[in-house]
Every structure is written in structure tokens, then in C-alpha cells.
Scaffold this active site. Sequence first.
Site, PDB file in Angstrom:
ATOM      1  N   GLU A 532       0.681  -1.165   0.137  1.00  0.00           N
ATOM      2  CA  GLU A 532      -0.109   0.163   0.089  1.00  0.00           C
ATOM      3  C   GLU A 532       0.918   1.188   0.022  1.00  0.00           C
ATOM      4  OE1 GLU A 532      -2.862  -3.321   1.209  1.00  0.00           O
ATOM      5  OE2 GLU A 532      -0.716  -2.560   1.870  1.00  0.00           O
ATOM      6  N   GLN A 554      -7.242  -1.364  -1.289  1.00  0.00           N
ATOM      7  CA  GLN A 554      -8.339  -2.009  -1.398  1.00  0.00           C
ATOM      8  C   GLN A 554      -9.472  -1.976  -0.498  1.00  0.00           C
ATOM      9  OE1 GLN A 554      -8.467  -6.807  -1.561  1.00  0.00           O
ATOM     10  NE2 GLN A 554      -7.761  -6.069  -3.624  1.00  0.00           N
ATOM     11  N   ILE A 559      -5.598   1.470   4.499  1.00  0.00           N
ATOM     12  CA  ILE A 559      -5.139   3.122   4.362  1.00  0.00           C
ATOM     13  C   ILE A 559      -3.874   3.409   5.417  1.00  0.00           C
ATOM     14  CG2 ILE A 559      -6.543   4.773   5.286  1.00  0.00           C
ATOM     15  CD1 ILE A 559      -6.772   5.595   2.189  1.00  0.00           C
ATOM     16  N   HIS A 599     -12.145  -4.951   8.187  1.00  0.00           N
ATOM     17  CA  HIS A 599     -12.763  -5.019   6.811  1.00  0.00           C
ATOM     18  C   HIS A 599     -13.806  -4.067   7.002  1.00  0.00           C
ATOM     19  CE1 HIS A 599     -10.263  -8.504   5.850  1.00  0.00           C
ATOM     20  NE2 HIS A 599     -10.339  -7.929   4.517  1.00  0.00           N
TER      21      HIS A 599
END
Length: 810
Positions: A532, A554, A559, A599
Site C-alpha cells: 500500500e 483495497q 490505508i 474490513h
Amino acid sequence: MQSTYIETQQVSFQDFKNSVIHDYRLGRISREMSYLGRREVLTGKAKFGIFGDGKELPQLAMAKVFRNGDFRSGYYRDQTFALAIDAVSIESFFAQLYADTSVEREPASAGRQMNGHYATRSLNEDGSWKDLTAQKNISSDISPTAGQMPRLLGLAQASKIYRSVKFEGSEKFSKDGNEVAFGTIGDASTAEGHFWETLNAACALQVPMIVSIWDDGYGISVPTQNQRAKADISEMLSGFQRNEDEKQGCEIIQVKAWDYPALMEAYAKAEHFARYESVPVIIHVTEVTQPQGHSTSGSHERYKSEDRLNWESEFDGLLKFREWILDYNIEIEGREEVLATIEELDSIDSEAKKLVKEGQKRAWEYYQNTISEIKNKVLPMIELLQNQNSEIGTLIENFKKIISVSKKDVFSLVRKSLLVTRTNHSSERQQLQNIYNEILKVEKDNYSSHLYSESEWKATNVKEIEPIFSENSEDVDGRVVIRNNFDRIFEKYPETLVFGEDAGNIGDVNQGLEGLQEKYGNVRIADTGIREATILGQGIGLAMRGLKPIAEIQYLDYILYCLQGMSDDLATVQYRTKGGQKAPVIIRTRGHRLEGVWHSGSPMAGILNLSKGINILVPRSLTKAAGFYNTMLQSDEPALIVECLNGYRLKEKQPDNLGEFTVPVGKIEVTREGKDVTLVTYGSTWRVVTEAAKELEKLGISAEVVDVQSLIPFDLTHEIAESVKKTNRLVVIDEDVEGGTSAFILQQILEKQKAFRYLDSEPLTIAAKNHRPAYASDGDYFSKPSADDIVEKVYAMFNELDPIKNPAIY
């Protein structure tokens, strides 16, 4: 295509001699800048100093192969290189040391960065791009000593992309992809993950990149053997060495910092590999000395042995260079030729010292004149007030005792004078206040401008175009709206590209890019590895070179890997160059309210606090998200766009004007009218709030629902305050933790919009639990605000107001 340095070495002896002496002169000037710079700090004329002494020779060699259009992404030791490519002068070097706020005198940062942080200006005064192929380019340095590496990857990859991507104006950014990106890093900082992630990605992508590692044996005071698994970074990197005919890996060159001819050969070879073969190269520069230690904050005598210090004196690069020059002789047509005599080099040394002293003196005078101009404007006015207030005389007396007056001293004097004369309404005091307002406006620009773009292309200038719907508009899954809108985007903007994990071949995990790689190719719609930080870095570098990258992370939770780069690099680009550079990258991600600890997180408070300088956009639907992409692609600012994870399979009506309609940044939307309470939210939680509002209606409570849409900038026209003025009650609902984004929203509404004036009840925030959300739908229900939570907590406000009409539930 430009030639490489290795192909232009057939020169006359006189040209060779001139080149060598020129390098020696620059090296001596740079060294004297370091010496005098340290003295300026230690005598109190500057706050801090960090210098590039000891690294002069390798940087001179690097400058030899650095051509127009090339980019450097480095750290704060590269003053000799900057001097050699005319990116810094003696005067601008000292102007930065003194924090001179003049862009003309200190073009790298206008006094906003500590010394040693270099940048060239990529933009004209109006914010438009210069012709970057006509100048040598330095992307603005940052202090985190491996933080420059991810950006370097994008700067290098841009050359490769420009070999196949052309658009109107692309000739300003590349000449057929012939540019090389140069990186510099201290040996100790190769222990950082950003270094390894960048090198790994560069070796996989095969981009034209040259990384110089300055190896002086220490990381501040910690010796190399305590930094990494192996003391020798070349040995550690040996597995990265490419094999013949293999399109992976890099070239590794090791060279000593004091060996001038070997350095010239090393950089010539490196340029050839990078510019002609698009192969990344590591140049491990060993036996680097640091004559003055790490910085003005300490002394290297505290941690270096006497033997080490003696060795550094003996192997000082400039001393060895001098010895090599004096030892050099060649016979040409029966006549012995030398490069220079002792007397000639002594003369250069003396001249360098004189030039640096003169340049420093000019820089100091210019800087002091700026302060004197302000002082001379206000001091006579303050002296006129002495007869009107006895305290003024004491203030002036104390001010005149200050040995080295700074701007803050002058401003403090003015403000104290206005404070003690606050009951005085004389014309003299009014004049002083007018002058204060005038000089304050200038200093606000000097210290606080350009956090965001101030050009005609700033995001808030993009005109709103509403989506058009007709009887032919289809109801489709949200992911179809975003996919078809991306299709129009890539057709409309040939400079746009997207890359991320699973973004290419399978069209992203939620099919928002389905089929687009097949249509537009794997250069513009690209897969990446799981990395990332360098996905973001690619975006920053590509955007700095005129492309319109969409860097896909994703999931929002991940992030956090990018947050250092977002905060230290991307968010500060415009600010730390005072409008001299920009990187309008769009970070695409998705998040909120799915399943599981990693998630379904909503780390928005951290993003908000650390990413001022980036537009933070949180659309409630995929149509709104598409509109934000359309907006930001017309802007010259960076943005984070968070798509709703639970929206890809929900039906939306597809607009007829895909790729054209825009959603304005900084504008809220009232999605449900009400008169009793204002419910403010954003993103996926909007659906939950809307459901709750319907339930409240059944209980006799009319709730107005506000979708924030854009967290930064936030409700620029203060429409939420108007809603609160109507309803007199305010509830902020957020799936971030307590005191997170809801606290930010509340502060904006109550403090900036002054909506506290309209409240009849205490404002309420409804946030998620302070832990990460537990797994599955039940985890979401008990971890984040549910419709039941919202209904009950809002109802409780009205129970307190009228317990008879609204009896307690429990």
C-alpha cells in the site's frame, strides 16, 4: 533520445581539466557553505542546521548524469547536488537557513522547511505546469528519511508510462519517456520498510531509477552493524541483482565516496542502465565521511572513536580529490600536462571561502531588511501612543533590549500595545491597528497559504453538474454505475490511469473496473503487489509528472499503511513549496460497515487529523462517488474518495450523463426534510440514519437528515447551521470511535458555524464503540450505531423535553 554521459566522454584534455576544476570549485564552495552554516546556527542567527559535508564528490558525479526532465527525490544532505544543477545558490542556501519567507530568495519552500530540504518550482505563479522537460527537477524533500522513497517509484514509472501514453500537453512532462528518477537515502535509513518496499516494486516494474545510498557508517550515533541484518547493504541486496536477460531485479554498483574517477564511471554506468534499458540501479557509496557530525544538535565526537575520527580526516573526499588532482599528469604531444598546481587549488579554496561569506552576508541583509521594514512601519506608531498609556514605554524599552529582532518580536509588541490601549479610541491607535491588519495579511500568506490549491483549478471551483435521469435510465447495481463512469473517464482523459491490488485483470474485488483493462490496456488499468505505501507513492510521483493517477487501496482499513505518506508527503506538497509543486492524485478506497475487525473499520478521525491538505470525500452511494471522481479529475488537488462497501450490490438509477456530472466538494445535501431535529451523518451510516428517521416519524418526531458528503472541506456555505436554526436540535451520527469524526463535525457546526445559538437541547453524538467492529452482521449491530440506537437516543432528547408526551422507553 538524449545521449548518456558514457557516450559523451570523448573530450579534449582542456575540457576535461575545466570540468575537474569546476567540480573542485563547487565542492569547496559547498563545504564552506556547510562550515559557515554551522557557525551561523551556533552563534544564534539560525535555529538548526543539517549539512551535506563529506558527500560532495558523489553528488558532483550524480549531477553529471542528471539531465533536463529528470527528477530527484531525496533527503536533506544533497546541497552539493542542488548547487551543481543550479537548484540552490549560496544566497538561497542561507536564506533557507534563516527561514526567509521570500519565494524569490528561497524558492524551495519560502522559509517553511528546515535547511537542506530542496525543491525546484514545477508550477507557474498561476498554478499551471511549467515545461518540466526544459529544467532539472527536484521533488520537494521531506524529513522522514525513507519517506521520499515511495514517491520516487512514481517519478520513475512516469517515464515508462509516457512511452505509450500521450495526450495534449504531455510534451511538457516527458520526451518519449527518456527521463530518469534519482533517489538519495542515508545508509541507516535503508533499514526502513519504505526503502525495501520501493526497491522491491521498482525491480518488479523495471523502472528507470537510480538510488544513491550515502554510507557513512552511522545512523546519527548508531553504527551500521546495529541497523540491519548485515552491515554491508550491498551484501544484503545481492538477491536483488538481476540476472542476464531477466526482466526483474536491479543493478548494484559499489563505489568509494572519495574516489573521484571511480564515481564518475559508476554514475555513467548507472545512467546507461536506467536511461537506455529501464533498469533500476543501486549505487552504494561507501566510506562517506561526515566532517561536522550529524547536525548542529550534537557532536560526533561523543560517539565516534579517535581512530574513526582520524580516518575521516584522512579520507575526507575533498582532501582525496585535491590529492588526485595534484598527482594527475599526462603526456600530450611530448608535453606533460597537469590539472592544477598547489597554488591554483589554494586560490580556489580562498575564493570559495570569500564567495560563501559574501553570499551569506547578502542573504542575512535581505532577511534582516524584511524585518526592519515591518519594525519601521509599526514602531513610530507605537511611540506615538506613549503619552496615552504609561505601559507602552515599558513595552518599547523591553523591545529595544532584544539583540536579534525577529518578526514574532515585532508582532508581539504590536499586539501587546493594542491590548493595553484597548480603551483608547485615538486616531493614532486606529492607524496602528490598520497597519497591523496590513502586515498580518502578508504574514498569513507567508506562513499559512497554499495548504490547498489557490489556482483556478482548485476543487471548490469545479462547477456542479447534476446527474441527468430520464425514462430510459436503468436501475443497476451500484458497481455498474461506478464501472461505466470509469469507462467514460478513461475515454475522456487519456492521462488517467488506475492501479492497485486486483484492480486490473479481475476489475477490482467489487468489479468496479470490470473489463476495463482489456479495453484500455495494462499500462492504464494495472495490478500491483500487496504494498500500500508504494501504491500511494506511485500516485504521488505520477501526479507530480502531469499524469492523473487513481491509486487504489483495497480497503479503508489498510490505508493506515499509507497514512505516513499521506500526512508527511501528499498533504503538504502545496504547502511546503508555497504553491511551487502539486500532486493531484486520487486515492480510491472502500470501507465502512462490512464484516470483521479489518474490513469494517472507520479510521476517519486519524485520516482527518493527519491529512489536512487532502480533500476527504465520503459519498453515500456509488453515483455520488462517480460524481466526485468527475469533479476531482478537473481539479489540481489530491483527494481520498471512500466508496461504500455495502453499496456495490444495491440498486441505483444510472445517470444518462456518465463522466460529466459532478458532485461539489464542501457541499452538504439535505436528503430528508424535518422540523424537530437535525441528524448529520455520512457514508454508509446515511442509510441507517434514514431508516431511523422513518421510525422517528412514527413516534411523532420529524427528523431532518443531512448527508455531509465532504468532510474536508466541510459545509462551506454553512447549510447545517441553517438546518439547526430550523430544528433547534442537533445529533451527529458516525461509525468512527467516540470523539472521532463526530467530534470534528460537532466542532465545525458549533464553533465555526456558530450553530450553538440555535440549540434548545444539548447536542448529541452517536458513535461506534471504541473497539474495532466484531465479525458478522451481529458484530456490526452491536459495534456500530444501529437504527435502534439512533431512534432510542434521539427519542430520549424528546423524553427530556416532554416526558408525558414522550414517556421513557426503559
